[in-house]
Design an enzyme around this catalytic site. Structure first.
Site, PDB file in Angstrom:
ATOM      1  N   ILE A  31      -1.866  -1.160   6.994  1.00 20.62           N
ATOM      2  CA  ILE A  31      -1.962  -1.069   8.159  1.00 20.62           C
ATOM      3  C   ILE A  31      -0.421  -1.088   8.803  1.00 20.62           C
ATOM      4  O   ILE A  31      -0.360  -0.172  10.080  1.00 20.62           O
ATOM      5  CB  ILE A  31      -2.024  -2.658   9.020  1.00 20.62           C
ATOM      6  CG1 ILE A  31      -2.774  -2.920  10.974  1.00 20.62           C
ATOM      7  CG2 ILE A  31      -0.525  -4.336   8.966  1.00 20.62           C
ATOM      8  CD1 ILE A  31      -3.278  -3.807  11.226  1.00 20.62           C
ATOM      9  N   ASN A  87       3.719  -7.015  -5.452  1.00 23.74           N
ATOM     10  CA  ASN A  87       4.775  -7.916  -5.208  1.00 23.74           C
ATOM     11  C   ASN A  87       4.184  -9.502  -5.710  1.00 23.74           C
ATOM     12  O   ASN A  87       3.767  -9.152  -5.495  1.00 23.74           O
ATOM     13  CB  ASN A  87       4.935  -7.572  -4.151  1.00 23.74           C
ATOM     14  CG  ASN A  87       5.213  -6.593  -3.316  1.00 23.74           C
ATOM     15  OD1 ASN A  87       5.816  -5.205  -4.738  1.00 23.74           O
ATOM     16  ND2 ASN A  87       5.092  -5.725  -2.558  1.00 23.74           N
ATOM     17  N   GLY A  93       9.287  -9.708  -3.013  1.00 24.07           N
ATOM     18  CA  GLY A  93       8.557  -9.012  -1.705  1.00 24.07           C
ATOM     19  C   GLY A  93       7.226  -9.390  -1.250  1.00 24.07           C
ATOM     20  O   GLY A  93       6.875  -8.632  -0.177  1.00 24.07           O
ATOM     21  N   HIS A 100      -2.938  -8.648  -4.087  1.00 29.75           N
ATOM     22  CA  HIS A 100      -3.243  -6.952  -3.929  1.00 29.75           C
ATOM     23  C   HIS A 100      -2.222  -6.599  -4.526  1.00 29.75           C
ATOM     24  O   HIS A 100      -1.683  -6.270  -4.920  1.00 29.75           O
ATOM     25  CB  HIS A 100      -2.764  -6.972  -1.940  1.00 29.75           C
ATOM     26  CG  HIS A 100      -1.262  -7.794  -1.913  1.00 29.75           C
ATOM     27  ND1 HIS A 100      -1.424  -8.585  -1.358  1.00 29.75           N
ATOM     28  CD2 HIS A 100      -0.618  -6.711  -1.147  1.00 29.75           C
ATOM     29  CE1 HIS A 100      -0.340  -8.351  -1.178  1.00 29.75           C
ATOM     30  NE2 HIS A 100       0.218  -7.852  -0.971  1.00 29.75           N
ATOM     31  N   LEU A 101      -3.390  -5.008  -4.916  1.00 32.34           N
ATOM     32  CA  LEU A 101      -2.338  -3.944  -5.112  1.00 32.34           C
ATOM     33  C   LEU A 101      -2.351  -2.734  -4.746  1.00 32.34           C
ATOM     34  O   LEU A 101      -3.881  -2.656  -4.017  1.00 32.34           O
ATOM     35  CB  LEU A 101      -3.994  -3.346  -6.526  1.00 32.34           C
ATOM     36  CG  LEU A 101      -3.149  -2.513  -8.129  1.00 32.34           C
ATOM     37  CD1 LEU A 101      -1.647  -2.232  -8.208  1.00 32.34           C
ATOM     38  CD2 LEU A 101      -4.235  -1.529  -8.885  1.00 32.34           C
ATOM     39  N   HIS A 102      -0.486  -2.405  -4.585  1.00 31.70           N
ATOM     40  CA  HIS A 102      -0.412  -1.057  -3.567  1.00 31.70           C
ATOM     41  C   HIS A 102      -0.970  -0.015  -4.395  1.00 31.70           C
ATOM     42  O   HIS A 102      -0.454   0.401  -5.039  1.00 31.70           O
ATOM     43  CB  HIS A 102       0.679  -1.551  -3.721  1.00 31.70           C
ATOM     44  CG  HIS A 102       1.470  -2.694  -2.712  1.00 31.70           C
ATOM     45  ND1 HIS A 102       1.389  -2.705  -1.206  1.00 31.70           N
ATOM     46  CD2 HIS A 102       1.504  -4.212  -2.364  1.00 31.70           C
ATOM     47  CE1 HIS A 102       1.805  -3.556  -0.604  1.00 31.70           C
ATOM     48  NE2 HIS A 102       2.210  -4.402  -1.472  1.00 31.70           N
TER      49      HIS A 102
HETATM   50  P1  AMP Z   1       3.364  -7.801   0.115  1.00 34.37           P
HETATM   51  O1  AMP Z   1       4.324  -7.009   0.455  1.00 34.37           O
HETATM   52  O2  AMP Z   1       3.016  -7.158  -1.453  1.00 34.37           O
HETATM   53  O3  AMP Z   1       2.831  -8.901   0.413  1.00 34.37           O
HETATM   54  O4  AMP Z   1       2.286  -6.516   0.951  1.00 34.37           O
HETATM   55  C1  AMP Z   1       1.415  -7.581   2.187  1.00 34.37           C
HETATM   56  C2  AMP Z   1       1.148  -5.935   3.062  1.00 34.37           C
HETATM   57  O5  AMP Z   1      -0.345  -5.752   4.042  1.00 34.37           O
HETATM   58  C3  AMP Z   1       1.707  -4.758   3.589  1.00 34.37           C
HETATM   59  O6  AMP Z   1       2.182  -3.472   3.059  1.00 34.37           O
HETATM   60  C4  AMP Z   1       1.634  -5.290   5.133  1.00 34.37           C
HETATM   61  O7  AMP Z   1       1.787  -3.520   5.502  1.00 34.37           O
HETATM   62  C5  AMP Z   1      -0.042  -4.925   4.835  1.00 34.37           C
HETATM   63  N1  AMP Z   1      -0.863  -5.916   5.792  1.00 34.37           N
HETATM   64  C6  AMP Z   1      -0.600  -6.722   6.605  1.00 34.37           C
HETATM   65  N2  AMP Z   1      -1.421  -7.074   8.010  1.00 34.37           N
HETATM   66  C7  AMP Z   1      -2.537  -6.190   7.405  1.00 34.37           C
HETATM   67  C8  AMP Z   1      -3.781  -5.961   7.867  1.00 34.37           C
HETATM   68  N3  AMP Z   1      -4.349  -6.463   8.613  1.00 34.37           N
HETATM   69  N4  AMP Z   1      -4.906  -4.754   6.789  1.00 34.37           N
HETATM   70  C9  AMP Z   1      -3.703  -3.980   6.294  1.00 34.37           C
HETATM   71  N5  AMP Z   1      -2.677  -4.181   5.512  1.00 34.37           N
HETATM   72  C10 AMP Z   1      -2.154  -5.170   6.371  1.00 34.37           C
END
Ligand code: AMP
Ligand code: ZN
Length: 114
Positions: A31, A87, A93, A100-102
């Site tokens: 997002i 992360n 972070g 979740h895998l970025h």
């Molecule tokens: P992390 O910091 O590795 O936990 O990454 C969490 C990620 O989730 C961040 O990059 C946020 O921008 C993303 N995020 C949070 N809420 C949503 C959502 N509703 N839809 C898509 N991505 C999200």
């Protein structure tokens, strides 16, 4: 996990921009993208942190990586390269406690990361 954001996304309770769906894994656009292509690959099963995965779940994580590689081809970032990131915990972070895998691409990444 009833109050987990990514469980709700995986179950379709919260709308998201999906790019992949299977029995076990879904992928959707971040997002708040940190790169031109920023996609999150998650298991439907709730696992809080990558450090929590059991030996049985290692195969699931391998599948997540395979899916990320396929999405990278679809998004046309495979030739130039991309970054895959988990992360983990506070210093890693992590903000959302459902693994979740970025998948990040479409620009040159910095190293070391901030
Ligand atoms: P992390 O910091 O590795 O936990 O990454 C969490 C990620 O989730 C961040 O990059 C946020 O921008 C993303 N995020 C949070 N809420 C949503 C959502 N509703 N839809 C898509 N991505 C999200
Ligand atoms: Zn969850």
């Amino acid at each position: 996990m009833s109050d987990c954001l990514f469980c709700k996304i995986a179950q379709g309770e919260i709308k998201s921009d999906f790019v992949f769906k299977s029995e076990e894994i879904v992928a959707f656009r971040d997002i708040n993208p940190k790169a031109p292509v920023h996609i999150l690959i998650i298991p439907k099963k709730h696992i809080s942190k990558i450090s929590d995965i059991s030996e049985n779940e290692q195969q699931l994580v391998g599948k997540m990586i395979g899916i990320a590689n396929k999405i990278a081809i679809k998004e046309k970032i495979d030739k130039d390269g991309y970054r895959l990131v988990f992360n983990c915990g506070q210093n890693g972070g992590q903000e959302v406690y459902h693994i979740h895998l970025h998948l990040l691409g479409g620009r040159k990444m910095n190293w070391p990361p901030g």
